[in-house]
Scaffold this motif. Sequence first.
Motif, PDB file in Angstrom:
ATOM      1  N   ALA A  34      36.306  27.106  54.687  1.00  0.00           N
ATOM      2  CA  ALA A  34      35.019  27.487  54.095  1.00  0.00           C
ATOM      3  C   ALA A  34      34.938  28.969  53.785  1.00  0.00           C
ATOM      4  O   ALA A  34      34.178  29.381  52.903  1.00  0.00           O
ATOM      5  CB  ALA A  34      33.881  27.083  55.041  1.00  0.00           C
ATOM      6  N   MET A  35      35.711  29.800  54.490  1.00  0.00           N
ATOM      7  CA  MET A  35      35.592  31.257  54.303  1.00  0.00           C
ATOM      8  C   MET A  35      36.863  31.923  53.793  1.00  0.00           C
ATOM      9  O   MET A  35      36.884  33.118  53.527  1.00  0.00           O
ATOM     10  CB  MET A  35      35.192  31.919  55.630  1.00  0.00           C
ATOM     11  CG  MET A  35      36.115  31.659  56.819  1.00  0.00           C
ATOM     12  SD  MET A  35      37.649  32.626  56.901  1.00  0.00           S
ATOM     13  CE  MET A  35      36.993  34.213  57.369  1.00  0.00           C
ATOM     14  N   PHE A  36      37.950  31.146  53.624  1.00  0.00           N
ATOM     15  CA  PHE A  36      39.260  31.741  53.384  1.00  0.00           C
ATOM     16  C   PHE A  36      39.297  32.589  52.112  1.00  0.00           C
ATOM     17  O   PHE A  36      39.753  33.729  52.123  1.00  0.00           O
ATOM     18  CB  PHE A  36      40.322  30.638  53.310  1.00  0.00           C
ATOM     19  CG  PHE A  36      41.730  31.141  53.426  1.00  0.00           C
ATOM     20  CD1 PHE A  36      42.273  31.411  54.665  1.00  0.00           C
ATOM     21  CD2 PHE A  36      42.495  31.386  52.303  1.00  0.00           C
ATOM     22  CE1 PHE A  36      43.572  31.889  54.791  1.00  0.00           C
ATOM     23  CE2 PHE A  36      43.784  31.859  52.406  1.00  0.00           C
ATOM     24  CZ  PHE A  36      44.325  32.114  53.658  1.00  0.00           C
ATOM     25  N   VAL A  37      38.818  32.042  51.010  1.00  0.00           N
ATOM     26  CA  VAL A  37      38.882  32.757  49.737  1.00  0.00           C
ATOM     27  C   VAL A  37      38.040  34.030  49.792  1.00  0.00           C
ATOM     28  O   VAL A  37      38.484  35.110  49.376  1.00  0.00           O
ATOM     29  CB  VAL A  37      38.414  31.848  48.586  1.00  0.00           C
ATOM     30  CG1 VAL A  37      38.365  32.633  47.269  1.00  0.00           C
ATOM     31  CG2 VAL A  37      39.345  30.652  48.440  1.00  0.00           C
ATOM     32  N   SER A  38      36.817  33.916  50.312  1.00  0.00           N
ATOM     33  CA  SER A  38      35.949  35.084  50.410  1.00  0.00           C
ATOM     34  C   SER A  38      36.545  36.150  51.310  1.00  0.00           C
ATOM     35  O   SER A  38      36.322  37.348  51.103  1.00  0.00           O
ATOM     36  CB  SER A  38      34.569  34.663  50.957  1.00  0.00           C
ATOM     37  OG  SER A  38      33.945  33.749  50.095  1.00  0.00           O
ATOM     38  N   VAL A 369      42.694  33.565  37.245  1.00  0.00           N
ATOM     39  CA  VAL A 369      42.238  32.449  38.072  1.00  0.00           C
ATOM     40  C   VAL A 369      41.301  32.961  39.162  1.00  0.00           C
ATOM     41  O   VAL A 369      40.234  32.393  39.408  1.00  0.00           O
ATOM     42  CB  VAL A 369      43.447  31.709  38.682  1.00  0.00           C
ATOM     43  CG1 VAL A 369      43.000  30.661  39.700  1.00  0.00           C
ATOM     44  CG2 VAL A 369      44.279  31.069  37.584  1.00  0.00           C
ATOM     45  N   LEU A 370      41.710  34.036  39.808  1.00  0.00           N
ATOM     46  CA  LEU A 370      40.860  34.637  40.831  1.00  0.00           C
ATOM     47  C   LEU A 370      39.525  35.082  40.223  1.00  0.00           C
ATOM     48  O   LEU A 370      38.475  34.984  40.865  1.00  0.00           O
ATOM     49  CB  LEU A 370      41.570  35.832  41.467  1.00  0.00           C
ATOM     50  CG  LEU A 370      40.863  36.486  42.656  1.00  0.00           C
ATOM     51  CD1 LEU A 370      40.775  35.519  43.821  1.00  0.00           C
ATOM     52  CD2 LEU A 370      41.583  37.758  43.079  1.00  0.00           C
ATOM     53  N   GLY A 371      39.556  35.558  38.971  1.00  0.00           N
ATOM     54  CA  GLY A 371      38.330  35.981  38.299  1.00  0.00           C
ATOM     55  C   GLY A 371      37.316  34.865  38.206  1.00  0.00           C
ATOM     56  O   GLY A 371      36.110  35.086  38.397  1.00  0.00           O
ATOM     57  N   GLY A 372      37.765  33.654  37.918  1.00  0.00           N
ATOM     58  CA  GLY A 372      36.840  32.533  37.874  1.00  0.00           C
ATOM     59  C   GLY A 372      36.170  32.301  39.209  1.00  0.00           C
ATOM     60  O   GLY A 372      34.962  32.018  39.283  1.00  0.00           O
ATOM     61  N   GLY A 373      36.955  32.441  40.294  1.00  0.00           N
ATOM     62  CA  GLY A 373      36.381  32.252  41.630  1.00  0.00           C
ATOM     63  C   GLY A 373      35.386  33.327  42.002  1.00  0.00           C
ATOM     64  O   GLY A 373      34.305  33.040  42.538  1.00  0.00           O
ATOM     65  N   VAL A 374      35.711  34.592  41.692  1.00  0.00           N
ATOM     66  CA  VAL A 374      34.812  35.666  42.117  1.00  0.00           C
ATOM     67  C   VAL A 374      33.566  35.730  41.250  1.00  0.00           C
ATOM     68  O   VAL A 374      32.508  36.186  41.709  1.00  0.00           O
ATOM     69  CB  VAL A 374      35.533  37.040  42.144  1.00  0.00           C
ATOM     70  CG1 VAL A 374      36.664  37.043  43.135  1.00  0.00           C
ATOM     71  CG2 VAL A 374      36.017  37.441  40.768  1.00  0.00           C
ATOM     72  N   ILE A 375      33.639  35.258  40.003  1.00  0.00           N
ATOM     73  CA  ILE A 375      32.420  35.176  39.193  1.00  0.00           C
ATOM     74  C   ILE A 375      31.410  34.272  39.894  1.00  0.00           C
ATOM     75  O   ILE A 375      30.216  34.595  39.985  1.00  0.00           O
ATOM     76  CB  ILE A 375      32.737  34.656  37.776  1.00  0.00           C
ATOM     77  CG1 ILE A 375      33.365  35.767  36.928  1.00  0.00           C
ATOM     78  CG2 ILE A 375      31.472  34.139  37.077  1.00  0.00           C
ATOM     79  CD1 ILE A 375      33.812  35.321  35.559  1.00  0.00           C
ATOM     80  N   VAL A 376      31.890  33.140  40.398  1.00  0.00           N
ATOM     81  CA  VAL A 376      31.008  32.226  41.125  1.00  0.00           C
ATOM     82  C   VAL A 376      30.502  32.874  42.408  1.00  0.00           C
ATOM     83  O   VAL A 376      29.303  32.858  42.705  1.00  0.00           O
ATOM     84  CB  VAL A 376      31.741  30.907  41.443  1.00  0.00           C
ATOM     85  CG1 VAL A 376      30.854  30.004  42.306  1.00  0.00           C
ATOM     86  CG2 VAL A 376      32.142  30.192  40.161  1.00  0.00           C
ATOM     87  N   MET A 377      31.408  33.467  43.189  1.00  0.00           N
ATOM     88  CA  MET A 377      31.025  34.037  44.484  1.00  0.00           C
ATOM     89  C   MET A 377      30.054  35.201  44.331  1.00  0.00           C
ATOM     90  O   MET A 377      29.048  35.291  45.036  1.00  0.00           O
ATOM     91  CB  MET A 377      32.273  34.483  45.245  1.00  0.00           C
ATOM     92  CG  MET A 377      33.101  33.338  45.777  1.00  0.00           C
ATOM     93  SD  MET A 377      34.439  33.901  46.855  1.00  0.00           S
ATOM     94  CE  MET A 377      35.583  34.569  45.669  1.00  0.00           C
TER      95      MET A 377
END
Length: 480
Positions: A34-38, A369-377
């Motif tokens: 649940a917290m790994f990416v962040s 790819v990481l950009g897509g994730g951090v846009i959401v976060m």
Amino acid sequence: MTRHAIGTPEQLRDPNYMPPLYRAIPLGVQHVLAMFVSNVTPAIIIAGAAGFGFGSNSPDFPELLYLIQMSMLFAGVATLLQTLTLGPVGAGLPIVQGTSFAFIPIMIPLVAGKGVDGLAALFGGVVIGGMFHAFLGLFIGKIRFALPPLVTGLVVTMIGLALVKVGIQYAAGGVPAIGTPAYGSLLNWSAALVVIFVTLGIKFFTRGMLSISAVLIGLIVGYIYALAVGMLSFGDISGSWSRSAAFALPNPLKYGFEFSAAAIIGFCLMAFISAIETVGDVAGITKGGAGREATDREIQGATYADGIGSAVAGLFGGLPNTSFSQNVGLIAMTGVMSRHVVTVGALFLILCGLVPKVGGVIRTIPIEVLGGGVIVMFGMVVAAGMSMLSDVDWNRRNMVIFAISISIGLGLQLEPGAVQHLPDTAKILLTSGLLPAALIAIVLNLLLPEELAEESTEEVSGGLSGSSKGKLPHTPKTLH
């Protein structure tokens, strides 16, 4: 996995209860997922801001790998402080610690374009700021009055606003690609959009662990897409894997230690905000998991662990830690209050931190790819701040405080040249945007008389306000 299969209702509400190991291990790993990416994203952002190359053949590859490794290792160490406690340090609750997004707007100006040379001052600030954070534990309960939802909501919103630019830059191709023909290409954006759409689909059309791991699954799908379209090759992955050690211990003071006024002031001021965030998370855990209020001992111990965990991390090249709110929600969802479950997760994080090959695989994630994730976060950070602001009584006094704070804070961030004649320390602190906005909001909230709260907001809002309570004016229903 039903709650009854894990334990009785009384056991589930008990922080000292230890479920059977075959239940505790998957529950603990669930917290890590649940917290790994962040947790690892701030290290990648700071590495990018410092100018580190992201290729496996880059001379900066070991530094990027080390920062990722330390993010995992000391998130686990700080979590153990919370769950197992060490004297007065730690809450003895299932609190998951991780690298904090809140400090990124302070850290980026400190390292921007300086490479490894900027890290000594950064980690000096992390250590001193962490010690100050721990000191706040002595009287944390007495300073909460200075941070009502108006201030905390503004701060969280500003954190998100300060970071959204990073998400867009990553999705377009990363900071090093700015100005090149490839920057902002359809291929780059397609990878980011795949992550965004998959994340949204998983988040809203699934339940349980799938929904909680939506960003992680989105990144995995984006990773596969990048392989399929040639943005990433198996050679890149194998090269990164082969250059990463199977086991490595952290190096104390690897990047040196430097006293920088800008770093120390910035980290100490943000520690104040982070401490209040931790208080809220502790309250959320005890309320959602045990149906009770947090004790003064738990709040004080959690604040000590927050600060000491950050200070120790800084000595080895780790970024500041804080409690992770997403795991608070996970506890409320599962109903499992056991601190030992989170201890299992902490041990898993430590194991990952001691195996650089894990960081080597993470490093191969294309920046788009990481950009897509951090846009959401980062968008969710803004949304969380707005949610906090919804509790504000929007009278004229509070509108003026918010307006001035966000105008100056966001304005200085967008136009850093406006303070080019100030000393370097002042420029770094002011152009972060976050600190001036937070300080202005705190000071005005303490100084402006409450009498203004009783006056109409019509003069400020151009007649579009409702009552002095900040409600929207009544509008007729539209026809459908």
